[in-house]
Motif scaffolding. Sequence first.
Motif, PDB file in Angstrom:
ATOM      1  N   LEU A  51       7.762  30.829  24.791  1.00  0.00           N
ATOM      2  CA  LEU A  51       7.334  29.905  23.745  1.00  0.00           C
ATOM      3  C   LEU A  51       5.840  29.986  23.489  1.00  0.00           C
ATOM      4  CD1 LEU A  51       7.914  27.427  21.899  1.00  0.00           C
ATOM      5  CD2 LEU A  51       7.639  26.009  23.942  1.00  0.00           C
ATOM      6  N   ASP A  52       5.482  30.238  22.244  1.00  0.00           N
ATOM      7  CA  ASP A  52       4.082  30.202  21.813  1.00  0.00           C
ATOM      8  C   ASP A  52       3.711  28.745  21.563  1.00  0.00           C
ATOM      9  OD1 ASP A  52       1.568  30.829  20.823  1.00  0.00           O
ATOM     10  OD2 ASP A  52       2.301  31.408  18.849  1.00  0.00           O
ATOM     11  N   LEU A  53       2.489  28.353  21.860  1.00  0.00           N
ATOM     12  CA  LEU A  53       2.059  26.981  21.613  1.00  0.00           C
ATOM     13  C   LEU A  53       1.536  26.772  20.201  1.00  0.00           C
ATOM     14  CD1 LEU A  53       0.279  25.845  24.900  1.00  0.00           C
ATOM     15  CD2 LEU A  53       2.633  25.455  24.159  1.00  0.00           C
ATOM     16  N   SER A  54       1.019  27.808  19.564  1.00  0.00           N
ATOM     17  CA  SER A  54       0.448  27.691  18.217  1.00  0.00           C
ATOM     18  C   SER A  54       1.469  28.161  17.185  1.00  0.00           C
ATOM     19  CB  SER A  54      -0.827  28.524  18.107  1.00  0.00           C
ATOM     20  OG  SER A  54      -1.760  28.101  19.062  1.00  0.00           O
ATOM     21  N   LEU A  55       2.318  27.240  16.771  1.00  0.00           N
ATOM     22  CA  LEU A  55       3.383  27.575  15.829  1.00  0.00           C
ATOM     23  C   LEU A  55       3.200  26.825  14.516  1.00  0.00           C
ATOM     24  CD1 LEU A  55       6.338  27.326  18.359  1.00  0.00           C
ATOM     25  CD2 LEU A  55       5.523  29.422  17.273  1.00  0.00           C
ATOM     26  N   PRO A  56       3.697  27.389  13.431  1.00  0.00           N
ATOM     27  CA  PRO A  56       3.603  26.700  12.140  1.00  0.00           C
ATOM     28  C   PRO A  56       4.640  25.580  12.044  1.00  0.00           C
ATOM     29  CG  PRO A  56       4.800  28.756  11.887  1.00  0.00           C
ATOM     30  CD  PRO A  56       4.308  28.708  13.310  1.00  0.00           C
ATOM     31  N   GLY A  57       4.219  24.432  11.569  1.00  0.00           N
ATOM     32  CA  GLY A  57       5.167  23.356  11.302  1.00  0.00           C
ATOM     33  C   GLY A  57       5.421  22.403  12.452  1.00  0.00           C
ATOM     34  N   LEU A  58       5.373  22.880  13.681  1.00  0.00           N
ATOM     35  CA  LEU A  58       5.634  22.032  14.843  1.00  0.00           C
ATOM     36  C   LEU A  58       4.893  22.628  16.033  1.00  0.00           C
ATOM     37  CD1 LEU A  58       7.302  19.551  15.803  1.00  0.00           C
ATOM     38  CD2 LEU A  58       9.135  21.133  16.385  1.00  0.00           C
ATOM     39  N   GLY A  60       3.825  23.799  19.646  1.00  0.00           N
ATOM     40  CA  GLY A  60       4.617  24.359  20.721  1.00  0.00           C
ATOM     41  C   GLY A  60       4.919  23.377  21.841  1.00  0.00           C
ATOM     42  N   LEU A  61       3.981  22.466  22.137  1.00  0.00           N
ATOM     43  CA  LEU A  61       4.253  21.462  23.173  1.00  0.00           C
ATOM     44  C   LEU A  61       5.378  20.528  22.741  1.00  0.00           C
ATOM     45  CD1 LEU A  61       0.665  20.570  24.424  1.00  0.00           C
ATOM     46  CD2 LEU A  61       2.403  21.943  25.570  1.00  0.00           C
ATOM     47  N   GLN A  62       5.423  20.207  21.460  1.00  0.00           N
ATOM     48  CA  GLN A  62       6.509  19.375  20.955  1.00  0.00           C
ATOM     49  C   GLN A  62       7.835  20.132  21.000  1.00  0.00           C
ATOM     50  OE1 GLN A  62       6.267  16.118  20.311  1.00  0.00           O
ATOM     51  NE2 GLN A  62       8.486  16.132  20.086  1.00  0.00           N
ATOM     52  N   VAL A  63       7.790  21.423  20.691  1.00  0.00           N
ATOM     53  CA  VAL A  63       8.993  22.258  20.789  1.00  0.00           C
ATOM     54  C   VAL A  63       9.493  22.251  22.237  1.00  0.00           C
ATOM     55  CG1 VAL A  63       9.917  24.601  20.579  1.00  0.00           C
ATOM     56  CG2 VAL A  63       8.323  23.733  18.856  1.00  0.00           C
ATOM     57  N   CYS A  64       8.577  22.376  23.183  1.00  0.00           N
ATOM     58  CA  CYS A  64       8.922  22.351  24.602  1.00  0.00           C
ATOM     59  C   CYS A  64       9.618  21.032  24.954  1.00  0.00           C
ATOM     60  CB  CYS A  64       7.665  22.546  25.439  1.00  0.00           C
ATOM     61  SG  CYS A  64       7.968  22.754  27.198  1.00  0.00           S
ATOM     62  N   LYS A  65       9.092  19.928  24.480  1.00  0.00           N
ATOM     63  CA  LYS A  65       9.699  18.615  24.734  1.00  0.00           C
ATOM     64  C   LYS A  65      11.099  18.524  24.134  1.00  0.00           C
ATOM     65  CE  LYS A  65       5.297  16.198  25.017  1.00  0.00           C
ATOM     66  NZ  LYS A  65       4.371  15.267  24.383  1.00  0.00           N
ATOM     67  N   GLU A  66      11.259  19.063  22.925  1.00  0.00           N
ATOM     68  CA  GLU A  66      12.576  19.046  22.274  1.00  0.00           C
ATOM     69  C   GLU A  66      13.587  19.899  23.047  1.00  0.00           C
ATOM     70  OE1 GLU A  66      13.547  17.131  19.669  1.00  0.00           O
ATOM     71  OE2 GLU A  66      11.548  16.242  19.857  1.00  0.00           O
ATOM     72  N   ILE A  67      13.142  21.029  23.533  1.00  0.00           N
ATOM     73  CA  ILE A  67      14.032  21.886  24.331  1.00  0.00           C
ATOM     74  C   ILE A  67      14.466  21.139  25.591  1.00  0.00           C
ATOM     75  CG2 ILE A  67      14.156  23.986  25.741  1.00  0.00           C
ATOM     76  CD1 ILE A  67      12.260  25.307  23.679  1.00  0.00           C
ATOM     77  N   ARG A  68      13.524  20.493  26.267  1.00  0.00           N
ATOM     78  CA  ARG A  68      13.815  19.786  27.513  1.00  0.00           C
ATOM     79  C   ARG A  68      14.804  18.632  27.327  1.00  0.00           C
ATOM     80  NH1 ARG A  68      14.192  22.938  30.051  1.00  0.00           N
ATOM     81  NH2 ARG A  68      12.564  24.131  30.952  1.00  0.00           N
ATOM     82  N   LYS A  69      14.824  18.030  26.141  1.00  0.00           N
ATOM     83  CA  LYS A  69      15.743  16.914  25.887  1.00  0.00           C
ATOM     84  C   LYS A  69      17.200  17.341  26.020  1.00  0.00           C
ATOM     85  CE  LYS A  69      12.846  14.244  22.716  1.00  0.00           C
ATOM     86  NZ  LYS A  69      12.722  13.787  21.315  1.00  0.00           N
ATOM     87  N   LYS A  70      17.502  18.613  25.704  1.00  0.00           N
ATOM     88  CA  LYS A  70      18.895  19.053  25.637  1.00  0.00           C
ATOM     89  C   LYS A  70      19.235  20.236  26.536  1.00  0.00           C
ATOM     90  CE  LYS A  70      19.472  17.641  20.845  1.00  0.00           C
ATOM     91  NZ  LYS A  70      19.840  18.079  19.507  1.00  0.00           N
ATOM     92  N   HIS A  71      18.231  20.957  27.001  1.00  0.00           N
ATOM     93  CA  HIS A  71      18.500  22.215  27.705  1.00  0.00           C
ATOM     94  C   HIS A  71      17.724  22.296  29.017  1.00  0.00           C
ATOM     95  CE1 HIS A  71      20.370  23.562  23.985  1.00  0.00           C
ATOM     96  NE2 HIS A  71      19.299  23.102  23.367  1.00  0.00           N
ATOM     97  N   ASP A  72      18.309  23.035  29.960  1.00  0.00           N
ATOM     98  CA  ASP A  72      17.682  23.225  31.262  1.00  0.00           C
ATOM     99  C   ASP A  72      17.240  24.681  31.449  1.00  0.00           C
ATOM    100  OD1 ASP A  72      16.806  22.446  33.778  1.00  0.00           O
ATOM    101  OD2 ASP A  72      18.693  23.012  34.719  1.00  0.00           O
ATOM    102  N   VAL A  73      16.917  25.325  30.359  1.00  0.00           N
ATOM    103  CA  VAL A  73      16.524  26.730  30.378  1.00  0.00           C
ATOM    104  C   VAL A  73      15.064  26.856  30.823  1.00  0.00           C
ATOM    105  CG1 VAL A  73      15.896  26.704  27.927  1.00  0.00           C
ATOM    106  CG2 VAL A  73      16.511  28.853  29.013  1.00  0.00           C
ATOM    107  N   PRO A  74      14.738  27.848  31.649  1.00  0.00           N
ATOM    108  CA  PRO A  74      13.332  28.068  32.006  1.00  0.00           C
ATOM    109  C   PRO A  74      12.507  28.437  30.764  1.00  0.00           C
ATOM    110  CG  PRO A  74      14.789  29.310  33.471  1.00  0.00           C
ATOM    111  CD  PRO A  74      15.632  28.775  32.354  1.00  0.00           C
ATOM    112  N   ILE A  75      11.252  27.972  30.744  1.00  0.00           N
ATOM    113  CA  ILE A  75      10.355  28.230  29.612  1.00  0.00           C
ATOM    114  C   ILE A  75       9.071  28.846  30.138  1.00  0.00           C
ATOM    115  CG2 ILE A  75       9.029  27.199  27.725  1.00  0.00           C
ATOM    116  CD1 ILE A  75      11.076  24.880  27.762  1.00  0.00           C
TER     117      ILE A  75
END
Length: 81
Positions: A51-58, A60-75
């Motif tokens: 996961l890149d932290l500098s993403l357009p629109g959202l 990367g830290l927020q993307v990480c939080k969204e992934i953690r809400k539903k998935h247990d995949v390593p990042i």
Amino acid sequence: MIKILMIEDDLELAEILSEFLEQFEMSVKTCAEPFLGLSELEVNKYDLVILDLSLPGLDGLQVCKEIRKKHDVPIIISSAR
């Protein structure tokens, strides 16, 4: 085969990383938009997210939080920050 989802908007960097990882029998799916990456995780199972932290629109830290809400995949965070 290890399945990796890469959420990275720098397509040149994504291509270089993908080519390198594929040498080690890793399958890489790249999404340049964070919302596409989140949708991809809903449809397919991955062993790892890069996961890149500098993403357009959202951010990367927020993307990480969204992934953690539903998935247990390593990042692995990939960033120039």
